[in-house]
Design a protein around this motif. Structure first.
Motif, PDB file in Angstrom:
ATOM      1  N   GLU A  23       1.859 -16.257   5.969  1.00  0.00           N
ATOM      2  CA  GLU A  23       3.265 -15.913   5.882  1.00  0.00           C
ATOM      3  C   GLU A  23       3.510 -14.976   4.830  1.00  0.00           C
ATOM      4  O   GLU A  23       4.168 -13.960   5.115  1.00  0.00           O
ATOM      5  CB  GLU A  23       4.147 -17.006   5.910  1.00  0.00           C
ATOM      6  CG  GLU A  23       4.276 -17.901   7.144  1.00  0.00           C
ATOM      7  CD  GLU A  23       5.196 -19.101   7.054  1.00  0.00           C
ATOM      8  OE1 GLU A  23       5.767 -19.545   7.915  1.00  0.00           O
ATOM      9  OE2 GLU A  23       5.290 -19.502   5.724  1.00  0.00           O
ATOM     10  N   LEU A  24       2.965 -15.343   3.663  1.00  0.00           N
ATOM     11  CA  LEU A  24       2.843 -14.289   2.729  1.00  0.00           C
ATOM     12  C   LEU A  24       2.196 -12.857   2.996  1.00  0.00           C
ATOM     13  O   LEU A  24       3.001 -11.996   2.645  1.00  0.00           O
ATOM     14  CB  LEU A  24       2.539 -14.881   1.461  1.00  0.00           C
ATOM     15  CG  LEU A  24       3.339 -15.888   0.622  1.00  0.00           C
ATOM     16  CD1 LEU A  24       2.571 -16.683  -0.169  1.00  0.00           C
ATOM     17  CD2 LEU A  24       4.535 -15.171  -0.010  1.00  0.00           C
ATOM     18  N   LYS A  25       0.847 -13.216   3.446  1.00  0.00           N
ATOM     19  CA  LYS A  25       0.428 -11.947   3.738  1.00  0.00           C
ATOM     20  C   LYS A  25       1.003 -11.200   4.655  1.00  0.00           C
ATOM     21  O   LYS A  25       1.050  -9.810   4.561  1.00  0.00           O
ATOM     22  CB  LYS A  25      -1.233 -12.362   4.370  1.00  0.00           C
ATOM     23  CG  LYS A  25      -1.968 -12.603   3.077  1.00  0.00           C
ATOM     24  CD  LYS A  25      -3.428 -13.128   3.944  1.00  0.00           C
ATOM     25  CE  LYS A  25      -4.026 -12.367   5.199  1.00  0.00           C
ATOM     26  NZ  LYS A  25      -5.254 -12.744   5.612  1.00  0.00           N
ATOM     27  N   SER A  26       1.492 -11.530   5.820  1.00  0.00           N
ATOM     28  CA  SER A  26       2.133 -10.918   6.799  1.00  0.00           C
ATOM     29  C   SER A  26       3.518 -10.287   6.090  1.00  0.00           C
ATOM     30  O   SER A  26       3.800  -9.271   6.496  1.00  0.00           O
ATOM     31  CB  SER A  26       2.524 -11.804   8.018  1.00  0.00           C
ATOM     32  OG  SER A  26       3.423 -11.346   8.885  1.00  0.00           O
ATOM     33  N   GLY A  27       4.272 -10.896   5.404  1.00  0.00           N
ATOM     34  CA  GLY A  27       5.465 -10.267   4.672  1.00  0.00           C
ATOM     35  C   GLY A  27       5.021  -9.353   3.899  1.00  0.00           C
ATOM     36  O   GLY A  27       5.719  -8.128   4.018  1.00  0.00           O
ATOM     37  N   ILE A  28       3.935  -9.293   3.085  1.00  0.00           N
ATOM     38  CA  ILE A  28       3.462  -8.086   2.203  1.00  0.00           C
ATOM     39  C   ILE A  28       3.179  -7.091   3.029  1.00  0.00           C
ATOM     40  O   ILE A  28       3.516  -5.878   2.672  1.00  0.00           O
ATOM     41  CB  ILE A  28       2.466  -8.726   1.236  1.00  0.00           C
ATOM     42  CG1 ILE A  28       2.961  -9.711   0.222  1.00  0.00           C
ATOM     43  CG2 ILE A  28       1.781  -7.493   0.309  1.00  0.00           C
ATOM     44  CD1 ILE A  28       1.809 -10.615  -0.397  1.00  0.00           C
ATOM     45  N   LEU A  29       2.564  -7.294   3.867  1.00  0.00           N
ATOM     46  CA  LEU A  29       1.916  -6.284   4.758  1.00  0.00           C
ATOM     47  C   LEU A  29       3.102  -5.382   5.486  1.00  0.00           C
ATOM     48  O   LEU A  29       3.038  -4.020   5.331  1.00  0.00           O
ATOM     49  CB  LEU A  29       0.812  -6.521   5.848  1.00  0.00           C
ATOM     50  CG  LEU A  29      -0.572  -6.716   5.163  1.00  0.00           C
ATOM     51  CD1 LEU A  29      -1.533  -7.602   6.418  1.00  0.00           C
ATOM     52  CD2 LEU A  29      -1.220  -5.758   4.575  1.00  0.00           C
ATOM     53  N   ASN A  30       3.829  -6.043   6.041  1.00  0.00           N
ATOM     54  CA  ASN A  30       5.086  -5.511   6.758  1.00  0.00           C
ATOM     55  C   ASN A  30       5.735  -4.400   5.659  1.00  0.00           C
ATOM     56  O   ASN A  30       6.461  -3.407   5.800  1.00  0.00           O
ATOM     57  CB  ASN A  30       6.125  -6.510   7.383  1.00  0.00           C
ATOM     58  CG  ASN A  30       5.416  -6.992   8.534  1.00  0.00           C
ATOM     59  OD1 ASN A  30       4.619  -6.270   9.356  1.00  0.00           O
ATOM     60  ND2 ASN A  30       5.725  -8.411   8.951  1.00  0.00           N
TER      61      ASN A  30
END
Length: 409
Positions: free
Chosen positions: A6-13
Motif C-alpha cells: 500500500e505504501l509503494k502504491s501510494g508513493i508511486l501515485n
C-alpha cells in the motif's frame, strides 16, 4: 496501518510518473507525506470531531518545535519497517530523506515543550490542540565561514509542505489600528503513538485582504501596488523578529495578537455553531492554555468578543473569561516577563488596551482594599504601572489555573 504494498502504491501515485530512482529527496518526501496524510485522514477527522464535542484545551504558543515529521510519523504509526522496505523495492533508501529540513518553528525549550505536550496528549487520547503561527522562515540556519558564524533564512517551505492542510473555510480577519489582515489556518496532524487518536496543530498564516492595487500599478507606483501584501505577510514571515527598535516591538506585538485573535475568534464561533448560538457556557467546553506570556492578549480578546460581538456586560464576560483562561509560566526572571510600553500597546490595539485598563483599574481597587496604604503591593501586582503593560500579571489575574514548568517557577 499500512502494509508495504500500500505504501509503494501510494508513493508511486503521488510521484505522478516520476521514476523513484531519479526523484529528488524532496519529491520522495512529498510523495510519502501525501500517502500518509491520505491514509490518516479518516482518523484525523474523527478525532477532530470528538475534540469539539468534548471539553478541550486550546494550547496557545508562539513556538512549536516539532522536529522531523516524516520519521516521527512513521515511528508512531508503527510503519517504519514497512516504509524502509517499500523504498528499497522502489530502488531508493528512506535514509535519503535525512537531508530534508523540517520547519524550525521554535527556539528551544518553550517550543519543544509545546510540541511534547501535543505528542503526549495525542498518545493519551486527550482533546488538546495547538495554535500558533506558520512562520515562512523559522529559526535561522547557520554555518561557519573563516571562523565566524553566518546566519541565513530557514526557507523550509521552498519545496512544499507535505504535512499541512490549508483550511480556507476557517480563515478570519484580524484588525489592528490602521490595518486588517486575513488569517488563514494550516492544520498539521499530531499523531498519537500506536493509537488511532490524532491531535491537531493549527498554524495561522497572515495574508492581505487585497493582494494587489491595479490602479496604483498602472500609475507606475509598483512598490505601493503590492504594499498591503508585504505589510500583511511580514506578520508571519519570521520567528522572533529583532525587537530592539520600536518597529520591531510593534511587529512582535502584532504577531502575538494576530494568532491569538484568530484562534479565539474561531473557537468562539465554532462553539456557538454547535450550541445554538450560546456563548455563556463556553468555559464548560473550552480552555485557552497560555504557554508563557506571549499569548496573554487572549484575556482581553476574549473579553472583547464576549462584550462587543455578543452583547455581554462586563461582570458576566469577566466571569466567563476567568473560567476559560489558564497560564503556564516559564521563568521568574524579570527580563523574560513581557512588558509593553503603553504608547505602543494602546496605539496598535486601542480597544484591547481599553479592556486591559479596566481590568487593571478593578484589580488595583482589590489590592488597595486588601492592603490599604501599601503602594509597594500595587507596584508589584498591578497590570499597568510605570508606563508599561505587564503581561504576566494580566495572565495571573485572569487565569483560573496558574502553573510553572518547574517547581522554581
Amino acid at each position: 496501518m499500512m502494509n508495504k504494498e500500500e505504501l509503494k502504491s501510494g508513493i508511486l501515485n503521488a510521484l505522478h510518473g516520476i521514476d523513484p530512482k531519479t526523484a529528488t529527496p524532496q519529491q520522495l518526501h512529498q510523495a510519502l507525506g501525501e500517502t500518509i496524510m491520505e491514509a490518516i485522514a479518516p482518523d484525523w477527522n474523527k478525532s477532530m470531531d470528538a475534540h469539539e464535542r468534548s471539553r478541550r484545551a486550546c494550547y496557545f504558543s508562539m513556538e512549536f518545535l516539532v522536529g522531523r515529521a516524516v520519521y516521527n510519523n512513521l515511528l508512531v504509526l508503527d510503519v517504519m519497517k514497512e516504509a524502509e522496505a517499500a523504498f528499497a523495492e522502489l530502488g531508493v533508501s528512506l535514509a535519503d530523506l535525512e537531508v530534508i529540513e523540517d520547519a524550525a518553528l521554535g527556539n528551544g525549550g518553550l517550543g519543544r515543550l509545546a510540541a511534547c505536550f501535543l505528542d503526549s496528549a495525542a498518545t493519551l487520547d486527550l482533546p488538546l490542540d495547538g495554535y500558533g503561527i506558520r512562520y515562512k522562515y523559522g529559526l535561522f540556519k547557520q554555518y561557519f565561514e573563516d571562523g565566524f558564524q553566518k546566519e541565513v533564512p530557514d526557507d523550509w517551505m521552498r519545496y512544499g509542505d507535505a504535512w499541512s492542510v490549508r483550511r480556507d473555510e476557517d480563515a478570519v480577519l484580524v484588525e489592528f489600528e490602521g490595518q486588517t489582515v486575513r488569517a488563514v489556518p494550516y492544520d498539521m496532524p499530531v499523531i498519537g503513538c500506536k493509537t488511532r487518536h490524532i491531535g491537531n496543530l493549527r498554524l495561522w498564516q497572515a495574508e492581505p485582504v487585497h493582494t494587489f492595487d491595479f490602479d496604483l500599478f498602472n500609475q507606475q507606483k509598483y512598490l505601493e501596488a503590492a504594499a498591503e501584501t508585504v505589510y500583511a505577510e511580514d506578520i508571519s514571515r519570521v520567528l522572533y523578529p529583532n525587537d530592539d527598535t520600536w518597529e520591531g516591538k510593534k511587529l512582535r506585538l502584532k504577531q502575538q495578537y494576530f494568532f491569538v485573535s484568530a484562534s479565539v475568534q474561531r473557537a468562539v464561533d465554532r462553539y456557538k455553531s454547535m450550541n445554538n448560538g450560546d456563548v455563556k457556557n463556553i468555559y464548560k467546553k473550552v480552555t485557552f492554555q497560555l504557554n508563557d506570556t506571549h499569548p496573554t492578549v487572549a484575556v482581553a480578546e476574549l473579553m472583547r468578543i464576549l462584550m462587543d460581538e455578543n452583547g455581554l456586560e462586563w461582570d458576566e464576560a469577566w466571569d466567563i473569561t476567568t473560567k476559560t483562561v489558564a497560564y503556564t509560566n516559564h521563568t521568574i526572571m524579570a527580563e523574560a516577563l513581557e512588558k509593553w510600553p503603553i504608547e505602543l500597546f494602546s496605539r496598535l490595539l486601542p480597544r484591547i488596551y481599553q479592556i486591559v485598563e479596566e481590568i487593571n483599574r478593578r484589580f488595583v481597587e482589590e489590592i488597595k482594599a486588601k492592603y490599604p496604604g501599601n503602594q509597594d503591593k500595587v507596584r508589584k501586582m498591578a497590570i499597568i504601572y510605570d508606563g508599561q503593560v505587564k503581561m504576566a500579571n494580566l495572565a495571573i489575574v485572569a487565569g483560573y489555573s496558574v502553573n510553572g514548568v518547574a517547581k522554581l517557577h
